[in-house]
Design a protein around this motif. Structure first.
Motif, short mmCIF file in Angstrom:
data_model
loop_
_atom_site.label_atom_id
_atom_site.label_comp_id
_atom_site.label_asym_id
_atom_site.label_seq_id
_atom_site.Cartn_x
_atom_site.Cartn_y
_atom_site.Cartn_z
N MET A 166 54.12 -42.17 17.19
CA MET A 166 54.13 -41.92 15.44
C MET A 166 53.87 -43.15 14.78
O MET A 166 52.93 -43.12 13.89
CB MET A 166 55.21 -41.44 14.97
N SER A 179 55.16 -38.01 8.65
CA SER A 179 56.08 -37.18 8.91
C SER A 179 56.15 -36.07 8.09
O SER A 179 56.03 -34.66 8.17
CB SER A 179 57.48 -37.74 9.19
N THR A 196 57.77 -30.43 13.30
CA THR A 196 58.31 -31.94 13.57
C THR A 196 56.74 -32.59 14.11
O THR A 196 56.20 -31.89 14.94
CB THR A 196 59.38 -32.39 14.12
N PRO A 210 56.99 -34.63 16.91
CA PRO A 210 57.13 -34.40 18.42
C PRO A 210 56.90 -33.06 18.66
O PRO A 210 56.21 -32.87 19.72
CB PRO A 210 58.69 -34.74 18.67
N ASN A 211 56.99 -31.93 18.09
CA ASN A 211 56.72 -30.47 18.35
C ASN A 211 55.16 -30.51 18.18
O ASN A 211 54.53 -29.67 18.86
CB ASN A 211 57.59 -29.56 17.38
N LEU A 213 52.96 -32.94 18.45
CA LEU A 213 52.18 -33.48 19.53
C LEU A 213 52.41 -32.57 20.65
O LEU A 213 51.50 -32.62 21.69
CB LEU A 213 52.83 -34.85 19.76
N LYS A 214 53.45 -32.17 21.11
CA LYS A 214 53.68 -31.04 22.11
C LYS A 214 52.85 -29.82 22.35
O LYS A 214 52.37 -29.56 23.41
CB LYS A 214 55.08 -30.56 22.31
N SER A 250 60.34 -30.81 30.96
CA SER A 250 59.63 -30.78 29.57
C SER A 250 58.34 -30.02 29.67
O SER A 250 58.03 -29.24 28.53
CB SER A 250 59.68 -32.20 29.01
#
Length: 77
Positions: free
Chosen positions: A1, A16, A26, A28-29, A31-32, A68
């Motif tokens: 980030m 963010s 979020t 991270p979510n 990006l996932k 993951s």
């Protein structure tokens, strides 16, 4: 980030807030989800990737563990 924030010439807090506001998730979510969308696209396009193990696919698509990757893939597909 922090790398993305630097490239966009902003700070991580603002980045963010923007991602949470526009994508309702979020960083991270988000990006996932992008990684899984790319994985689905690439698996449909390049059938040689189907020979990889879960761990191999996880590494190719930027996940630290096969667990993951599997959880994210199952959740999004």
């Amino acid at each position: 980030m922090s790398t993305l924030a630097q490239e966009l010439e902003t700070n991580t807090s603002y980045l963010s807030v923007i991602i949470n506001s526009y994508k309702s998730k979020t960083f991270p979510n988000y990006l996932k989800d992008l990684r899984i969308a790319n994985a689905v696209r690439m698996l449909n396009k390049d059938h040689s990737l189907l020979r990889f193990s879960n761990q191999g696919l996880a590494e190719v698509f930027g996940f630290k563990t096969s667990e993951s990757f599997s959880k994210a893939f199952y959740k999004n597909t």
